[in-house]
Structure formats: C-alpha cells, structure tokens
Design an enzyme around this catalytic site. Structure first.
Site, PDB file in Angstrom:
ATOM      1  CG  LEU A   1       7.611   5.425  -0.231  1.00 29.37           C
ATOM      2  CD1 LEU A   1       8.648   6.492  -0.555  1.00 29.37           C
ATOM      3  CD2 LEU A   1       8.276   4.224   0.423  1.00 29.37           C
ATOM      4  CG  ASP A   2       4.107   3.395   5.724  1.00 27.50           C
ATOM      5  OD1 ASP A   2       3.052   3.228   5.094  1.00 27.50           O
ATOM      6  OD2 ASP A   2       4.704   2.484   6.335  1.00 27.50           O
ATOM      7  N   PRO A   3       3.972   7.911   5.525  1.00 31.41           N
ATOM      8  CG  PRO A   3       2.108   9.058   6.372  1.00 31.41           C
ATOM      9  CD  PRO A   3       2.588   7.678   5.978  1.00 31.41           C
TER      10      PRO A   3
END
Length: 307
Positions: free
Chosen positions: A46-48
């Site tokens: 998942l993206d930050p």
C-alpha cells in the site's frame, strides 16, 4: 557450513490495519521484529498515504503470497477535484488547478458508468511496475517519462458514496493491478476538472476485511504486557477460501506429499483446490482433466507433522 537462521519459526497470516504515513515494508519489518520471526512477507504494498488491510505472511504461509497478491481488492477513496498532482495523490506537487463545477449526482454517475466493468488502464509513472529492472517511480523521480501500454482491469463496483463541493467519496472493488490513483485521475479528466486521491483506505485484500485487521500499537502493547502474539495468527488456508476443499487419504495422499501427481478416477473437475489430509491442511493443488477423471497436481505444500 550453513548459515544459522535468525528468528523463530512462525507460521500463519496476520492482517494489519496499516496506518497512514508509513511504508508497507516498514510495517512488515516492525511486526516481524515483534514476533521474532525468521521469515515473513507482505502480499502487495500500500502507498504510504493509504491505510487499511495489509495481510502479512509468516513462514509456510509465504508459499501462498502470490495467490494472495492475485486476489481482488476493495477500497474507499476520496477524490479531490480541481487539482492534478505529479503522483496522482496528495503527496505530489501540484501540476494543474482548474475550477470545479457544481456537479449533480446524476452527472457524476454518468461519468462513473464509463469506468465500470472491463476497462483499459494506463499505470501511473509513480508505481512499482518494473521497466528494465527498475520501478517506474525511480524514472519518474528523475523526470523520465516511460511509455506504458494500457492494461486490462475489471472494476466490479464503483459506487458514489458522497458528492461535496470539491470532493467525491467512492467505493471501489476491482481486480489485482488496478491503480486507484489512475482511476481517480481518469475520472477527473472526463469530468473536465482533473482530480487526485486525497485519501485511500483498503477494505478488502486476499479475502480479509478490516474486521480481521489489527493495529500495530495493540501488538506493541501486548508485547509490553508479556502476552503472546501467536494467537492472532490465522491459518494459511484462510487465504485460499476462494478455492474448493478436497480431501485425500492413504496412498494418494502419500504420493501428493512426495510431490507426485495422482489420478482421481471418475471425478472430472478442474481448477485449484485447498487440499486436506485426514487431519489437516496439506496445501494448494491443481486439478487437471484427464480422460474420465482428474489428475491432481501439487503446487504448494506446507510442512505439517499431522496429515
């Protein structure tokens, strides 16, 4: 002389509710340390910016990480209208601003209808897709644009949850490889005002939901109290519930455990199955039609003392 493995044998799946502002690998390493585990991995980053369901695999469960990665996903996202960014989310520099018309729900629904079902999507330059061995985001950070062919993805659900003056809340259920940032950018383009993702929460991955997810802070608190974390682990087979169960015993089971395919007469079927012995889960097998029966081929087997 063989190198001694660091950490203990931990087997199972732990679902984390990933917080915002940290990387998926950062969470993985943190939880791996809490468990003192020798082997662990996640099943798709998942993206930050994003929060939500992040399944972590330990030990034998890592054998099924690719199958988990291939599963459908679901998200709730907020699209900020009128602003396009370099990265397609709120972490990137603004590249364009436009006024936002007052859209009615019917107008938005008419646009969303174009993105439901089977569509072609061009991945973001700020993605982990590889080009000549390097992730695209590395090229993007160097100011290099790489031509990316559109890829087929399926949007099973694209539901409008709310329309505000400059924002849309959307629920998305989709196949693997769907980029929500690209989807939101494409919706913004059709609306004529541009858009980027300002919030993203994954609600489903590998069959697990937020109801299965744990907060890392709760794990840390349990460790401080001297409590074992092993009871939070889910069995590896819980990641394979999309496949039917099949049981074996006797000689056919022994053959499978030795990595040999077996023929099942008079039972023609095909596809992947969750394979069980008399007592426990054995692994993932693939059923292939063979005459009037089926050939059962072992694909991923787990170590287990009881069969």
């Amino acid at each position: 002389m063989s190198r001694r493995r660091k950490g203990r044998d931990v087997n199972g799946i732990l679902v984390i509710d990933k917080p915002q502002g940290v990387t998926s690998n950062g969470i993985l390493q943190q939880v791996k340390r809490l468990y003192g585990a020798a082997k662990a991995g996640h099943t798709g980053a998942l993206d930050p910016l994003a929060t939500g369901v992040l399944p972590l695999c330990f030990g034998e469960a890592t054998k099924f990480s690719q199958t988990m990665l291939d599963s459908d996903k679901a998200y709730i996202t907020t699209a900020r209208l009128g602003i396009r960014t370099e990265t397609g989310d709120s972490e990137g520099a603004v590249v364009e601003e436009k006024p936002v018309p007052q859209f009615s729900e019917d107008e938005v629904e008419a646009v969303l209808a174009r993105f439901r079902g089977d569509i072609q999507q061009v991945p973001s330059m700020y993605s982990a897709l590889k080009h000549q061995g390097r992730p695209l985001y590395e090229y993007a950070r160097e100011g290099i644009e790489i031509e990316r062919p559109a890829r087929p993805v399926t949007i099973y659900e694209l539901k409008l949850l709310a329309v505000r003056e400059q924002e849309l809340d959307l629920a998305v259920t989709c196949t693997k490889g769907t980029y929500i940032r690209s989807l939101v950018e494409d919706i913004g383009e059709v609306l004529g005002c541009g858009a980027h993702v300002s919030a993203l929460r994954r609600t489903l991955a590998s069959g697990y939901t937020l109801a299965n997810a744990h907060d890392v802070k709760d794990l840390e608190a349990m460790r401080e109290r001297g409590e074992s974390l092993d009871g939070l682990l889910l069995p590896p087979e819980t990641a394979l519930t999309m496949f039917p169960e099949y049981r074996l015993s006797g000689v056919p089971l022994v053959s499978i455990l030795n990595g040999q395919p077996v023929r099942i007469p008079g039972q023609p079927f095909e596809g992947f199955v969750r394979l069980y012995g008399e007592h426990s889960f054995v692994g993932l097998a693939e059923a292939l039609p063979e005459g009037d029966g089926t050939q059962l081929v072992p694909r991923r087997l787990v170590k287990n003392s009881k069969r």
